[in-house]
Write an enzyme that holds these catalytic residues in place. Structure first.
Site, PDB file in Angstrom:
ATOM      1  N   HIS A  23       9.266 -28.432  13.792  1.00 26.52           N
ATOM      2  CA  HIS A  23       8.049 -29.299  14.450  1.00 26.52           C
ATOM      3  C   HIS A  23       7.376 -28.590  15.042  1.00 26.52           C
ATOM      4  CE1 HIS A  23       6.750 -33.362  14.312  1.00 26.52           C
ATOM      5  NE2 HIS A  23       7.623 -33.565  15.688  1.00 26.52           N
ATOM      6  N   ASP A  65       4.708 -39.801  21.306  1.00 26.79           N
ATOM      7  CA  ASP A  65       5.612 -40.861  20.628  1.00 26.79           C
ATOM      8  C   ASP A  65       7.440 -40.797  21.478  1.00 26.79           C
ATOM      9  OD1 ASP A  65       6.027 -39.007  18.751  1.00 26.79           O
ATOM     10  OD2 ASP A  65       6.487 -39.915  17.456  1.00 26.79           O
TER      11      ASP A  65
HETATM   12 ZN   LIG Z   1       6.882 -35.434  16.939  1.00 20.95          ZN
END
Ligand SMILES: [Zn+2]
Length: 269
Positions: A128, A74
């Site tokens: 992340h 994304d």
């Molecule tokens: Zn991500």
């Protein structure tokens, strides 16, 4: 004067530079910087080509590059389509070169990218993902932080240790409080629901909820947020507070452990 698209926003950063938040799907924004001096544009992450191409057509700017903060679909999904449509370059972390197809420029800690006369410093902020980067402008008090920090939340830790993500977040938290954090997901209301479940009597969370509800009711993004606001209401940045530690069952534990417990709690919420 152009008007912002429905559900989006325009932030005038200088008299000749603006940041467009273009809504994509339910909770993504494409973050498009438009420089009127050079008519150049820089897109930070590419969730979808349509809104970006429509905006460029409307404003007459030329897309110079897509800067990818990390490799998730994304954030890079429209890279190829935008390159085909505009001839733009693709920039991203050297550490992610094997999983962001077609990178033209591999970025590392300390590198500088330019949009017109405006420099952005590249920071490596793993957590992340292992190859996550941020682009930071002291001049504009602006930081593109990808999925590392959100309004009242942070990105799930997919790769690496809790202490790595904690250190990256602490680095962002040390930016001047007025620094705007341009993250790409409208997760604010859901993040606050989770946080208020943990700390229902916390006044900063209550105030943030009022603010978020007002913005969403008016069809406005809750982003960008600021470092100062996140220091007040983001539990992941407040892990050193005894009340936050107690709320997640970590009274007396070091902040990094409290942070890890908060992340684990949120992952299963
Ligand atoms: Zn991500």
């Amino acid at each position: 004067m152009r008007s912002a698209p429905a559900g989006g926003a325009r932030l005038q950063l200088t008299s000749t530079l603006c940041l467009e938040l273009l809504p994509v799907g339910a909770d993504n924004y494409a973050l498009l910087l438009l420089d009127d001096e050079t008519r150049a544009a820089l897109l930070v992450d590419s969730p979808a080509p349509g809104p970006v191409l429509a905006q460029l057509e409307l404003s007459g700017h030329r897309l110079v590059a897509v800067l990818n903060t990390h490799h998730h679909g994304d954030h890079i999904g429209a890279n190829a389509g935008l390159r085909a449509a505009t001839g733009c370059a693709l920039w991203g972390a050297a550490a992610d070169a094997h999983r962001i197809p077609g990178l033209d420029r591999q970025l590392r800690e300390g590198d500088e990218v330019l949009l017109g006369a405006h420099p952005f410093q590249i920071w490596e902020i793993p957590g992340h993902t292992a190859g996550h980067i941020a682009a930071v402008s002291a001049e504009l008090a602006l930081c593109f932080c990808g999925d590392t920090l959100f309004f009242a939340g942070c990105g799930r830790r997919f790769e690496g240790e809790a202490r790595t993500q904690w250190a990256s977040q602490q680095r962002l938290a040390a930016l001047p409080p007025a620094t705007r954090l341009a993250c790409a997901h409208e997760y604010s209301a859901a993040n606050l629901r989770w946080a208020r479940g943990l700390m229902p009597d916390d006044p900063a969370l209550a105030a943030a909820e009022v603010e978020v509800q007002a913005a969403r009711a008016a069809g406005r993004p809750t982003l960008p947020t600021t470092v100062g606001a996140e220091l007040r209401h983001n539990l992941f940045l407040r892990a050193a507070e005894p009340a936050v530690a107690a709320a997640v069952g970590c009274a007396g534990r070091p902040p990094v452990e409290v942070f890890a417990a908060l992340r684990a709690h949120k992952d299963t919420a």
